[in-house]
Motif scaffolding. Sequence first.
Motif, mmCIF file in Angstrom:
data_model
loop_
_atom_site.group_PDB
_atom_site.id
_atom_site.type_symbol
_atom_site.label_atom_id
_atom_site.label_comp_id
_atom_site.label_asym_id
_atom_site.label_seq_id
_atom_site.Cartn_x
_atom_site.Cartn_y
_atom_site.Cartn_z
ATOM 1 N N ALA A 20 58.439 51.955 48.490
ATOM 2 C CA ALA A 20 57.613 52.198 47.312
ATOM 3 C C ALA A 20 56.320 51.397 47.420
ATOM 4 C CB ALA A 20 58.372 51.797 46.042
ATOM 5 N N PRO A 21 55.190 52.054 47.170
ATOM 6 C CA PRO A 21 53.922 51.330 47.286
ATOM 7 C C PRO A 21 53.789 50.271 46.192
ATOM 8 C CG PRO A 21 53.559 53.521 46.374
ATOM 9 C CD PRO A 21 55.004 53.433 46.755
ATOM 10 N N SER A 22 53.230 49.160 46.547
ATOM 11 C CA SER A 22 53.013 48.080 45.594
ATOM 12 C C SER A 22 51.633 48.223 44.980
ATOM 13 C CB SER A 22 53.118 46.735 46.313
ATOM 14 O OG SER A 22 52.665 45.707 45.481
ATOM 15 N N ASN A 23 51.539 48.191 43.665
ATOM 16 C CA ASN A 23 50.246 48.303 42.988
ATOM 17 C C ASN A 23 49.315 47.183 43.388
ATOM 18 O OD1 ASN A 23 50.917 50.610 41.666
ATOM 19 N ND2 ASN A 23 51.610 49.592 39.809
ATOM 20 N N ILE A 24 49.846 46.000 43.561
ATOM 21 C CA ILE A 24 48.990 44.861 43.879
ATOM 22 C C ILE A 24 48.349 45.029 45.254
ATOM 23 C CG2 ILE A 24 50.645 43.257 44.912
ATOM 24 C CD1 ILE A 24 49.031 41.526 42.426
ATOM 25 N N ASN A 25 49.044 45.704 46.189
ATOM 26 C CA ASN A 25 48.460 45.937 47.512
ATOM 27 C C ASN A 25 47.319 46.937 47.458
ATOM 28 O OD1 ASN A 25 50.158 44.111 48.716
ATOM 29 N ND2 ASN A 25 51.700 45.638 49.226
ATOM 30 N N ARG A 26 47.270 47.768 46.450
ATOM 31 C CA ARG A 26 46.180 48.726 46.300
ATOM 32 C C ARG A 26 45.000 48.110 45.575
ATOM 33 N NH1 ARG A 26 48.695 53.496 43.451
ATOM 34 N NH2 ARG A 26 50.675 52.469 43.502
ATOM 35 N N ASN A 27 45.130 46.901 45.126
ATOM 36 C CA ASN A 27 44.065 46.208 44.415
ATOM 37 C C ASN A 27 43.070 45.680 45.453
ATOM 38 O OD1 ASN A 27 42.449 44.296 43.159
ATOM 39 N ND2 ASN A 27 44.081 43.510 41.866
ATOM 40 N N PRO A 28 41.859 46.223 45.486
ATOM 41 C CA PRO A 28 40.905 45.794 46.520
ATOM 42 C C PRO A 28 40.433 44.353 46.348
ATOM 43 C CG PRO A 28 39.854 47.272 44.963
ATOM 44 C CD PRO A 28 41.324 47.259 44.627
ATOM 45 N N TYR A 29 40.775 43.728 45.239
ATOM 46 C CA TYR A 29 40.332 42.357 44.958
ATOM 47 C C TYR A 29 41.467 41.351 45.047
ATOM 48 C CZ TYR A 29 36.515 45.144 43.382
ATOM 49 O OH TYR A 29 35.498 46.057 43.357
ATOM 50 N N TYR A 30 42.625 41.799 45.508
ATOM 51 C CA TYR A 30 43.812 40.956 45.510
ATOM 52 C C TYR A 30 43.610 39.627 46.232
ATOM 53 C CZ TYR A 30 48.513 39.292 46.331
ATOM 54 O OH TYR A 30 49.626 38.509 46.395
ATOM 55 N N GLU A 31 42.942 39.644 47.346
ATOM 56 C CA GLU A 31 42.784 38.419 48.124
ATOM 57 C C GLU A 31 41.479 37.680 47.826
ATOM 58 O OE1 GLU A 31 43.697 38.793 52.242
ATOM 59 O OE2 GLU A 31 45.476 40.001 51.841
ATOM 60 N N HIS A 32 40.728 38.146 46.853
ATOM 61 C CA HIS A 32 39.444 37.526 46.536
ATOM 62 C C HIS A 32 39.572 36.518 45.392
ATOM 63 C CE1 HIS A 32 36.895 40.095 49.022
ATOM 64 N NE2 HIS A 32 37.695 41.088 48.682
ATOM 65 N N GLU A 33 38.977 35.365 45.610
ATOM 66 C CA GLU A 33 38.826 34.401 44.517
ATOM 67 C C GLU A 33 37.710 34.917 43.620
ATOM 68 O OE1 GLU A 33 40.481 31.495 43.748
ATOM 69 O OE2 GLU A 33 41.880 32.095 45.308
ATOM 70 N N ILE A 34 37.815 34.642 42.365
ATOM 71 C CA ILE A 34 36.817 35.128 41.428
ATOM 72 C C ILE A 34 35.518 34.329 41.562
ATOM 73 C CG2 ILE A 34 37.444 33.660 39.475
ATOM 74 C CD1 ILE A 34 37.217 36.177 37.695
ATOM 75 N N ASN A 35 34.417 35.035 41.492
ATOM 76 C CA ASN A 35 33.080 34.462 41.367
ATOM 77 C C ASN A 35 32.229 35.536 40.711
ATOM 78 O OD1 ASN A 35 31.811 36.181 43.373
ATOM 79 N ND2 ASN A 35 32.706 34.873 44.951
ATOM 80 N N ASP A 36 30.995 35.245 40.409
ATOM 81 C CA ASP A 36 30.176 36.195 39.659
ATOM 82 C C ASP A 36 30.027 37.542 40.362
ATOM 83 O OD1 ASP A 36 29.882 34.163 37.833
ATOM 84 O OD2 ASP A 36 27.762 33.812 38.233
ATOM 85 N N SER A 37 29.714 37.525 41.650
ATOM 86 C CA SER A 37 29.467 38.801 42.328
ATOM 87 C C SER A 37 30.758 39.601 42.513
ATOM 88 C CB SER A 37 28.751 38.586 43.663
ATOM 89 O OG SER A 37 29.525 37.809 44.518
ATOM 90 N N ILE A 38 31.866 38.927 42.813
ATOM 91 C CA ILE A 38 33.151 39.629 42.958
ATOM 92 C C ILE A 38 33.583 40.202 41.607
ATOM 93 C CG2 ILE A 38 35.631 39.279 43.394
ATOM 94 C CD1 ILE A 38 34.034 39.428 45.960
ATOM 95 N N LEU A 39 33.466 39.412 40.549
ATOM 96 C CA LEU A 39 33.859 39.902 39.228
ATOM 97 C C LEU A 39 32.975 41.072 38.809
ATOM 98 C CD1 LEU A 39 35.503 39.920 36.674
ATOM 99 C CD2 LEU A 39 34.131 38.004 35.830
ATOM 100 N N TYR A 40 31.682 40.967 39.017
ATOM 101 C CA TYR A 40 30.772 42.062 38.653
ATOM 102 C C TYR A 40 31.158 43.342 39.399
ATOM 103 C CZ TYR A 40 26.448 44.561 37.657
ATOM 104 O OH TYR A 40 25.533 45.491 37.233
ATOM 105 N N ASP A 41 31.425 43.221 40.690
ATOM 106 C CA ASP A 41 31.849 44.367 41.490
ATOM 107 C C ASP A 41 33.153 44.954 40.937
ATOM 108 O OD1 ASP A 41 31.473 46.079 43.822
ATOM 109 O OD2 ASP A 41 33.211 45.040 44.676
#
Length: 142
Positions: A20-41
Amino acid sequence: MNKIIVLIIVFLFGIFITSAPSNINRNPYYEHEINDSILYDALIHYEVKYPKSVLAQAKLESGNYTSFIYKTKNNFLGLYNSRKKDYYEFEHWTQCIIAYKKLVEYKLKEGENYYDFLERIGYAEDSLYIKKVKRIERDLEI
């Protein structure tokens, strides 16, 4: 005979769970720490209607991603659950965006100015909240 059926069900269930596919693995931001440009994207990715304004809110609400609520609950907008009398807790910070859309943004009327919307729904108790968010938004380098 019943043991064989149970074993087959357990085996098939095991195959289903591992494939079964994991929803979190489909999250393109899963491995990204939050910052302004990542959050805006991410706000654009999740189709938030006023991404720059919501980014400014996130910076204010989370103290530039340093607040206790953000660090312990991945809740950078300070979304509050009045039924449980506690802040919502998310496994990943992107879930806060999805919750924002379901809990807040859906109330936005077509063509409504975002800051008028925040005022209309009584988003914050701080009488200077909108001025603070506007100042942060104006200074963003996105």
